[in-house]
Write a protein that holds these residues in place. Sequence first.
Motif, PDB file in Angstrom:
ATOM      1  N   LEU A  90       0.966  -1.325   0.033  1.00 35.55           N
ATOM      2  CA  LEU A  90       0.013   0.153   0.075  1.00 35.55           C
ATOM      3  C   LEU A  90       0.856   1.445  -0.007  1.00 35.55           C
ATOM      4  CD1 LEU A  90       0.082   1.019   3.282  1.00 35.55           C
ATOM      5  CD2 LEU A  90      -1.769  -0.779   3.526  1.00 35.55           C
ATOM      6  N   THR A  91       0.259   2.558  -0.345  1.00 33.41           N
ATOM      7  CA  THR A  91       1.101   3.636  -0.506  1.00 33.41           C
ATOM      8  C   THR A  91       0.091   4.838   0.287  1.00 33.41           C
ATOM      9  OG1 THR A  91       2.008   3.169  -2.590  1.00 33.41           O
ATOM     10  CG2 THR A  91       1.885   5.166  -2.207  1.00 33.41           C
ATOM     11  N   PHE A  92       0.551   5.720   0.883  1.00 38.96           N
ATOM     12  CA  PHE A  92       0.093   6.607   1.565  1.00 38.96           C
ATOM     13  C   PHE A  92       0.948   7.971   1.776  1.00 38.96           C
ATOM     14  CE2 PHE A  92       2.095   4.203   5.118  1.00 38.96           C
ATOM     15  CZ  PHE A  92       2.283   5.061   6.071  1.00 38.96           C
ATOM     16  N   ASN A  93       0.359   9.111   2.008  1.00 36.32           N
ATOM     17  CA  ASN A  93       1.221  10.345   2.170  1.00 36.32           C
ATOM     18  C   ASN A  93       1.364  10.647   3.421  1.00 36.32           C
ATOM     19  OD1 ASN A  93       1.376  10.877  -0.822  1.00 36.32           O
ATOM     20  ND2 ASN A  93      -0.590  11.636  -0.620  1.00 36.32           N
ATOM     21  N   VAL A  94       2.223  11.293   3.904  1.00 36.55           N
ATOM     22  CA  VAL A  94       2.669  11.458   5.455  1.00 36.55           C
ATOM     23  C   VAL A  94       2.948  12.906   5.414  1.00 36.55           C
ATOM     24  CG1 VAL A  94       3.793   9.108   6.244  1.00 36.55           C
ATOM     25  CG2 VAL A  94       5.062  11.012   5.298  1.00 36.55           C
ATOM     26  N   GLN A  95       2.519  13.494   6.515  1.00 38.95           N
ATOM     27  CA  GLN A  95       2.608  14.936   6.979  1.00 38.95           C
ATOM     28  C   GLN A  95       3.897  14.853   8.185  1.00 38.95           C
ATOM     29  OE1 GLN A  95       1.266  17.456   5.187  1.00 38.95           O
ATOM     30  NE2 GLN A  95       0.343  15.763   4.170  1.00 38.95           N
ATOM     31  N   ALA A  96       4.394  16.056   8.151  1.00 36.25           N
ATOM     32  CA  ALA A  96       5.463  16.224   9.021  1.00 36.25           C
ATOM     33  C   ALA A  96       5.126  16.297  10.495  1.00 36.25           C
ATOM     34  CB  ALA A  96       6.429  17.757   8.731  1.00 36.25           C
ATOM     35  N   GLY A  97       5.661  15.394  11.493  1.00 31.93           N
ATOM     36  CA  GLY A  97       5.530  15.340  12.722  1.00 31.93           C
ATOM     37  C   GLY A  97       4.097  14.223  12.997  1.00 31.93           C
ATOM     38  N   GLN A  98       3.342  13.932  12.030  1.00 25.21           N
ATOM     39  CA  GLN A  98       2.191  13.162  12.460  1.00 25.21           C
ATOM     40  C   GLN A  98       2.804  11.464  12.416  1.00 25.21           C
ATOM     41  OE1 GLN A  98      -1.349  13.757  12.497  1.00 25.21           O
ATOM     42  NE2 GLN A  98      -1.052  11.786  12.962  1.00 25.21           N
ATOM     43  N   THR A  99       2.130  10.902  13.421  1.00 29.62           N
ATOM     44  CA  THR A  99       2.434   9.494  13.811  1.00 29.62           C
ATOM     45  C   THR A  99       1.380   8.798  13.068  1.00 29.62           C
ATOM     46  OG1 THR A  99       3.440  10.030  15.975  1.00 29.62           O
ATOM     47  CG2 THR A  99       2.880   7.775  15.597  1.00 29.62           C
ATOM     48  N   TYR A 100       1.846   7.578  12.386  1.00 28.57           N
ATOM     49  CA  TYR A 100       1.048   6.812  11.767  1.00 28.57           C
ATOM     50  C   TYR A 100       1.249   5.295  12.340  1.00 28.57           C
ATOM     51  CZ  TYR A 100       0.597  10.754   8.611  1.00 28.57           C
ATOM     52  OH  TYR A 100       0.495  11.994   8.206  1.00 28.57           O
ATOM     53  N   TYR A 101       0.111   4.519  12.255  1.00 26.96           N
ATOM     54  CA  TYR A 101       0.277   3.242  12.749  1.00 26.96           C
ATOM     55  C   TYR A 101       0.227   2.214  11.740  1.00 26.96           C
ATOM     56  CZ  TYR A 101      -0.159   6.116  16.945  1.00 26.96           C
ATOM     57  OH  TYR A 101      -0.055   6.902  18.000  1.00 26.96           O
ATOM     58  N   ILE A 102       0.911   1.503  11.458  1.00 27.77           N
ATOM     59  CA  ILE A 102       0.833   0.358  10.807  1.00 27.77           C
ATOM     60  C   ILE A 102       0.566  -0.748  11.098  1.00 27.77           C
ATOM     61  CG2 ILE A 102       2.342  -0.835   8.783  1.00 27.77           C
ATOM     62  CD1 ILE A 102       3.948   1.606   8.494  1.00 27.77           C
ATOM     63  N   ARG A 103      -0.533  -1.646  10.883  1.00 30.69           N
ATOM     64  CA  ARG A 103      -0.972  -2.971  11.128  1.00 30.69           C
ATOM     65  C   ARG A 103      -0.580  -4.074  10.201  1.00 30.69           C
ATOM     66  NH1 ARG A 103      -6.300  -5.634  10.720  1.00 30.69           N
ATOM     67  NH2 ARG A 103      -6.624  -6.996  12.382  1.00 30.69           N
ATOM     68  N   VAL A 104      -0.027  -4.917  10.627  1.00 33.62           N
ATOM     69  CA  VAL A 104       0.235  -6.251  10.048  1.00 33.62           C
ATOM     70  C   VAL A 104      -0.619  -7.291  10.573  1.00 33.62           C
ATOM     71  CG1 VAL A 104       1.994  -7.864   9.030  1.00 33.62           C
ATOM     72  CG2 VAL A 104       2.547  -5.609   9.213  1.00 33.62           C
ATOM     73  N   ALA A 105      -1.495  -7.846   9.526  1.00 34.84           N
ATOM     74  CA  ALA A 105      -2.449  -9.057  10.190  1.00 34.84           C
ATOM     75  C   ALA A 105      -2.366  -9.986   8.983  1.00 34.84           C
ATOM     76  CB  ALA A 105      -3.807  -8.615  10.479  1.00 34.84           C
ATOM     77  N   GLY A 106      -3.291 -11.080   9.255  1.00 32.28           N
ATOM     78  CA  GLY A 106      -3.442 -12.219   8.356  1.00 32.28           C
ATOM     79  C   GLY A 106      -5.045 -12.392   7.898  1.00 32.28           C
ATOM     80  N   LYS A 107      -4.994 -13.068   6.576  1.00 29.99           N
ATOM     81  CA  LYS A 107      -6.403 -12.985   6.083  1.00 29.99           C
ATOM     82  C   LYS A 107      -7.202 -14.402   6.879  1.00 29.99           C
ATOM     83  CE  LYS A 107      -8.588 -13.365   1.581  1.00 29.99           C
ATOM     84  NZ  LYS A 107      -8.524 -13.378   0.404  1.00 29.99           N
TER      85      LYS A 107
END
Length: 207
Positions: free
Chosen positions: A92-109
């Motif tokens: 997947l692809t997404f845009n980030v902003q300065a100083g913002q925290t993003y949470y990436i989830r790795v799960a299974g099907k």
Amino acid sequence: GTNGCVYSTWGSTICATPDGQSSCPNSWPSPDVWYCLTSLCPGTVVVDTCVSMVGNSFDTVLSVHTNCPGTAVNELVCNDDDLGGCAPQSRLTFNVQAGQTYYIRVAGKNGAKGLYQLHVNIQFPAPILICAGDKTVPAGQPWTFDPPNVPNPCCSNNLTLIAFSPQTNGNCCTQTISQVWQATCCSNSATCTQTVTVVCTTAPIIT
């Protein structure tokens, strides 16, 4: 947090518990592992689990969220299968902003669990490179090119600055010498040039 370009790590959901969910079908109640990403500057991030161990059939589901716990409400993007790419793994692809925290989830099907390699590629814009102004110097006097200014906090740990061989034009008395600089950050480059004109300041002596 990160100021780097590429991050890779092996992980496992085998001993994890289900702590969040996404809008991708069949990813709940799968065990999941979470990663936090904070970028110093705006950019684009590509996340994937395309590299897998030989014999590993773990079918991943990726999602990115703006808060914790991650839900479909605070989700930015999710992906089950990277169709046309590395399916059944995810990208997947997404845009980030300065100083913002993003949470990436790795799960299974469908509740699957297993081993994975998480690959994160942060793509910053081309660096800002500002060369000193052109100048004129008298022949026979020592001089140097002025170093450029590179005001790039995003690239402080990943910036490379190189100077190409100067190019000289002109005759024996007046010459123009140009220096090209190149700054590269995360595969994106910018160049600028300073030109120095060397001129004769004394008349030639005729004997």
